[in-house]
Every structure is written in C-alpha cells, then in structure tokens.
Motif scaffolding. Structure first.
Motif, mmCIF file in Angstrom:
data_model
loop_
_atom_site.group_PDB
_atom_site.id
_atom_site.type_symbol
_atom_site.label_atom_id
_atom_site.label_comp_id
_atom_site.label_asym_id
_atom_site.label_seq_id
_atom_site.Cartn_x
_atom_site.Cartn_y
_atom_site.Cartn_z
ATOM 1 N N ILE A 113 0.857 -1.188 0.000
ATOM 2 C CA ILE A 113 0.000 0.000 0.000
ATOM 3 C C ILE A 113 0.889 1.233 0.000
ATOM 4 C CG2 ILE A 113 -1.729 1.332 1.263
ATOM 5 C CD1 ILE A 113 -2.754 -1.209 2.465
ATOM 6 N N LYS A 116 -0.096 7.710 1.901
ATOM 7 C CA LYS A 116 -0.178 9.100 1.479
ATOM 8 C C LYS A 116 0.857 9.935 2.211
ATOM 9 C CE LYS A 116 -3.584 12.755 0.671
ATOM 10 N NZ LYS A 116 -5.018 13.116 0.802
ATOM 11 N N THR A 212 -4.664 6.633 8.277
ATOM 12 C CA THR A 212 -3.957 5.355 8.391
ATOM 13 C C THR A 212 -3.945 4.890 9.836
ATOM 14 O OG1 THR A 212 -2.551 5.740 6.460
ATOM 15 C CG2 THR A 212 -1.737 4.201 8.108
ATOM 16 N N ASP A 280 -11.275 9.313 -2.602
ATOM 17 C CA ASP A 280 -9.912 8.835 -2.396
ATOM 18 C C ASP A 280 -9.726 8.329 -0.970
ATOM 19 O OD1 ASP A 280 -7.005 8.599 -3.101
ATOM 20 O OD2 ASP A 280 -6.825 10.139 -1.561
ATOM 21 N N ASP A 281 -10.219 9.088 0.009
ATOM 22 C CA ASP A 281 -10.094 8.660 1.402
ATOM 23 C C ASP A 281 -10.931 7.411 1.676
ATOM 24 O OD1 ASP A 281 -8.298 10.613 2.038
ATOM 25 O OD2 ASP A 281 -9.731 11.933 3.029
ATOM 26 N N ARG A 284 -8.966 4.533 0.265
ATOM 27 C CA ARG A 284 -7.793 4.280 1.104
ATOM 28 C C ARG A 284 -8.194 3.579 2.394
ATOM 29 N NH1 ARG A 284 -4.181 7.603 3.433
ATOM 30 N NH2 ARG A 284 -5.574 9.381 3.624
ATOM 31 N N GLN A 287 -8.990 -0.085 1.691
ATOM 32 C CA GLN A 287 -7.795 -0.881 1.410
ATOM 33 C C GLN A 287 -6.987 -1.135 2.669
ATOM 34 O OE1 GLN A 287 -6.821 -2.103 -2.032
ATOM 35 N NE2 GLN A 287 -6.089 -3.427 -0.384
#
Length: 298
Positions: A113, A116, A212, A280-281, A284, A287
């Motif tokens: 991964i 960012k 994250t 996008d967030d 993310r 994932q």
C-alpha cells in the motif's frame, strides 16, 4: 490465556480517582505503567464517570474505552482537512455502494500500500485537533457501532471482544512508538507546534496520516468479529458455509464483510463523514482495513 482485572482503591486521604484512571485498567493489562506512557494523551475528554463504572458491564466499559481511542483519531482526521473540514463529496453515498462489491475480500488484498504523504504546506493548514468537536451525533453513532461490534463477537475463550480490545491497546502502543515524532497526532499529547516533516522517512508517512492510524486501530477492534473460535483450516475441513464462500482466510474475510456492511448502513452516516469525506479517502480506508485484517491470518 488468563486476564487479571485490577480494581483500584482510594487510599484514605488521597484525592478521588478520575475516570482516566478507571479507563487505565485495560491499559495495565498490556502496557507498562511508566510515566512516559501515561503522558501519551490517549484518553478522551468524554470519559465516563466513576459513579457509573460500578454498574457497567466489562463489555460496556471496553466499548467506552475503544470509543475514546477512536474519537481522538477522528478529531485528528477532521483536523487534517484544513479549510475543507466541513466539505463532503455530495456523490459519496453512490461511491460507497460500489466499494467492496467484488467476489471476496481477499481479492482486494494488495502486497504493498502506497501511504499518502503530506508536504509542509498541507500540514500547516491543519486545524488543531483539540479545537475539533466531531459532534454528539457522530460520538453516539461510534458508541452504538462499537456496541454492535462487541455483540457480534462470540463467547469464545480467546477470540472474543476482550481479546480484540487487548489487540487494540497493543496496536495503539506500537503506533505511539512510530508516530510520536509529531506532537500533533491523535496518539500523542497535543502541543502548539506541528512537526511538518516525517523525520528521514521515519514513519513512511504514518506520522502525518491520521486516516492510516485510525484504520489500523479500527481493524484491530473488528478483526475477529463473529470468529467461531477454531482455525481456518478446521473451517475448511468442516466445509462450513463461510468456508464455501471465502475458501481462504475464512474468519478474517467474514469479519471484514460484517464490519463493513454494518458501517455502511444508514444509521452511521455521521460517523462515516468523520472517517472520510472524499472518494480517495474512502478507497484508502477500505484498502487499509482489508490489508490490516487479512494480515491477522497467521
């Protein structure tokens, strides 16, 4: 594995205990009690009153503790949006419906991964997390979500909600060791200054990315939801319904499916808005959860 719960006493002449100390009961089962650990700022401002603690079940107290940890990280996520703190993608609900609609969760797993990274200009626009109130609606939804997660843990000797909370505390501790190069993240004590650069790639971007951090802690809480208490190999041998669906990493894939499906329900809209506000967030977050929970299949 035997867990010992320590009940604190008020020594005559000492000051009454505050709720932070009560919530530290869980901390003491997995963390050292040195002063540096106590100064990490990992407790919430909305602690329960100790008068209520005696009438709460252990599961209810664990739900409150997990809610405090995640609330701190949600404050950091919202603060990281800078001027876009209140802006959400109006089409996000449509995109939510398309996430995780593949054949199996395991098919979404990726070997690497790309985390960012944020430059100094972006970091300088961030609000101070201490100034962020995610709102009572989101807090209530978070507690309700965690209570439902707890209820979906089976009464196993090991793979239970208490175990998930232990893992969460351990993950929080490990993240603290990684991200404490920044004073302004959700796992350390806030200050007036922000370290604008990840020191020499020290944290691979985790330091500056509260999403994250949240995703990893969230994954720890949900990673064994509905676990039947036996290894995946046994489930495959018994040809259970889930084994027929998932083939490999049976328990882990089932946990992600259940947790994600529940999070996407209408009643948790305010909570989701705190976790992510762009496609996008959203992607993310999905994932990171998939990869983190799949990694628990050891």
């Amino acid at each position: 594995m035997q867990t010992y719960w320590l009940k604190t006493k008020t020594i005559k002449g000492s000051k009454p205990l505050k709720s932070k100390g009560d919530m530290a009961i869980l901390e003491e089962t997995v963390e050292s009690s040195d002063d540096s650990d106590r100064s990490c700022g990992l407790y919430g401002d909305d602690d329960i009153d100790l008068d209520d603690a005696d009438v709460m079940s252990k599961t209810e107290r664990l739900v409150e503790w997990n809610a405090e940890v995640l609330t701190h990280l949600l404050q950091q996520i919202v603060a990281s949006r800078g001027k876009d703190v209140l802006l959400n993608d109006p089409y996000l609900s449509q995109k939510e419906a398309t996430i995780g609609t593949g054949e199996t969760v395991l098919e979404e797993f990726v070997p690497i991964i790309q985390l960012k990274r944020f430059d100094a200009a972006e970091l300088s626009k961030r609000h101070k997390a201490a100034s962020i109130d995610i709102g009572e609606e989101a807090k209530t939804q978070l507690r309700n979500y965690l209570a439902n997660v707890a209820s979906m843990y089976q009464d196993n000797p090991f793979h239970n909600f208490e175990h998930a909370s232990h893992v969460t505390a351990s993950v929080k501790k490990l993240l603290t060791r990684i991200v404490n190069v920044d004073d302004g993240n959700g796992l350390s004590t806030p200050s007036d200054e922000i370290n604008l650069v990840d020191m020499a790639g020290h944290s691979y971007g985790i330091t500056s990315d509260p999403l994250t951090q949240f995703s990893v802690v969230f994954s720890a809480i949900i990673h064994d939801m509905d676990h039947p208490g036996v290894p995946n190999a046994r489930l495959v041998k018994e040809n259970t319904r889930n084994a027929q669906i998932f083939k490999k990493s049976v328990a882990e894939q089932n946990s992600v499916e259940l947790a994600w499906s529940m999070l996407m329900s209408e009643e948790y809209g305010a909570l989701r808005a705190c976790i992510y506000h762009t496609e996008d967030d959203l992607r993310r977050f999905r994932q990171l959860v998939v990869n983190t929970v799949m990694a628990t299949d050891i």
